[in-house]
Design a protein around this motif. Sequence first.
Motif, PDB file in Angstrom:
ATOM      1  N   CYS A  27     -43.090  80.788   9.995  1.00  0.00           N
ATOM      2  CA  CYS A  27     -42.033  79.788  10.125  1.00  0.00           C
ATOM      3  C   CYS A  27     -42.306  78.823  11.276  1.00  0.00           C
ATOM      4  CB  CYS A  27     -40.691  80.464  10.377  1.00  0.00           C
ATOM      5  SG  CYS A  27     -40.213  81.701   9.162  1.00  0.00           S
ATOM      6  N   VAL A  29     -40.459  74.883  13.040  1.00  0.00           N
ATOM      7  CA  VAL A  29     -39.529  73.771  12.959  1.00  0.00           C
ATOM      8  C   VAL A  29     -40.366  72.534  12.640  1.00  0.00           C
ATOM      9  CG1 VAL A  29     -37.842  72.361  14.197  1.00  0.00           C
ATOM     10  CG2 VAL A  29     -37.946  74.839  14.593  1.00  0.00           C
ATOM     11  N   PRO A  34     -35.894  73.995  10.094  1.00  0.00           N
ATOM     12  CA  PRO A  34     -36.691  75.215   9.946  1.00  0.00           C
ATOM     13  C   PRO A  34     -37.334  75.277   8.567  1.00  0.00           C
ATOM     14  CG  PRO A  34     -34.356  75.727   9.774  1.00  0.00           C
ATOM     15  CD  PRO A  34     -34.460  74.271  10.122  1.00  0.00           C
ATOM     16  N   THR A 104     -37.038  80.028  18.935  1.00  0.00           N
ATOM     17  CA  THR A 104     -38.073  78.991  18.863  1.00  0.00           C
ATOM     18  C   THR A 104     -38.552  78.691  20.272  1.00  0.00           C
ATOM     19  OG1 THR A 104     -38.672  76.847  17.913  1.00  0.00           O
ATOM     20  CG2 THR A 104     -36.513  77.003  18.965  1.00  0.00           C
ATOM     21  N   LEU A 110     -41.318  79.242  15.108  1.00  0.00           N
ATOM     22  CA  LEU A 110     -40.007  79.817  14.830  1.00  0.00           C
ATOM     23  C   LEU A 110     -40.191  81.294  14.506  1.00  0.00           C
ATOM     24  CD1 LEU A 110     -37.002  79.060  14.456  1.00  0.00           C
ATOM     25  CD2 LEU A 110     -37.517  78.606  12.058  1.00  0.00           C
TER      26      LEU A 110
END
Length: 168
Positions: A27, A29, A34, A104, A110
């Motif tokens: 993951c 941003v 996200p 984050t 993330l």
Amino acid sequence: MTLTTDLQPAALRRAFSRFPSGIAALCAVVDGEPQGIVASSFTVGVSMDPPLVLFAVQNTSRTWPLLRGAARIGVSVLGSGHEGICRQIASKSGDRFAGLSLHTDDSGSLFLDRAALWLECSVENEIPAGDHAVVLLRVHGHAAHDDAREPLVFHGSAFRHLGVPSFA
């Protein structure tokens, strides 16, 4: 046991499901939002020098084209109790990060709270592999969480948990 030559996707999926694997959420941003995917094909320890891990992603993924351009990608190795989170992030609709406890950093990585391991990575190389791409990620930082849950395992097309034997 007799080997079969049925190499159709459904037969291969059933066969490949007999190999247990961990699950990781990848993951970041991206443009203030996200983005993430889950991978049961995640492999650690590909190389120690340089530090590399890898995973495979379907060519049809709509999220990977967004995620691959991130400066850094947070890898969260999922643990027991993360089944719902795994399904939520893998969903093709809705807010895939609604209600999740996230962390984050300035890099845009993330991470999911209560994961067994966090790795901050960047894309090192992407290699075409049939209907998937194999993606090598360079590790830039890591954090292991001692209070993390037991690992979440995917085996036989279902989530499983490792049992700890009781020595009474």
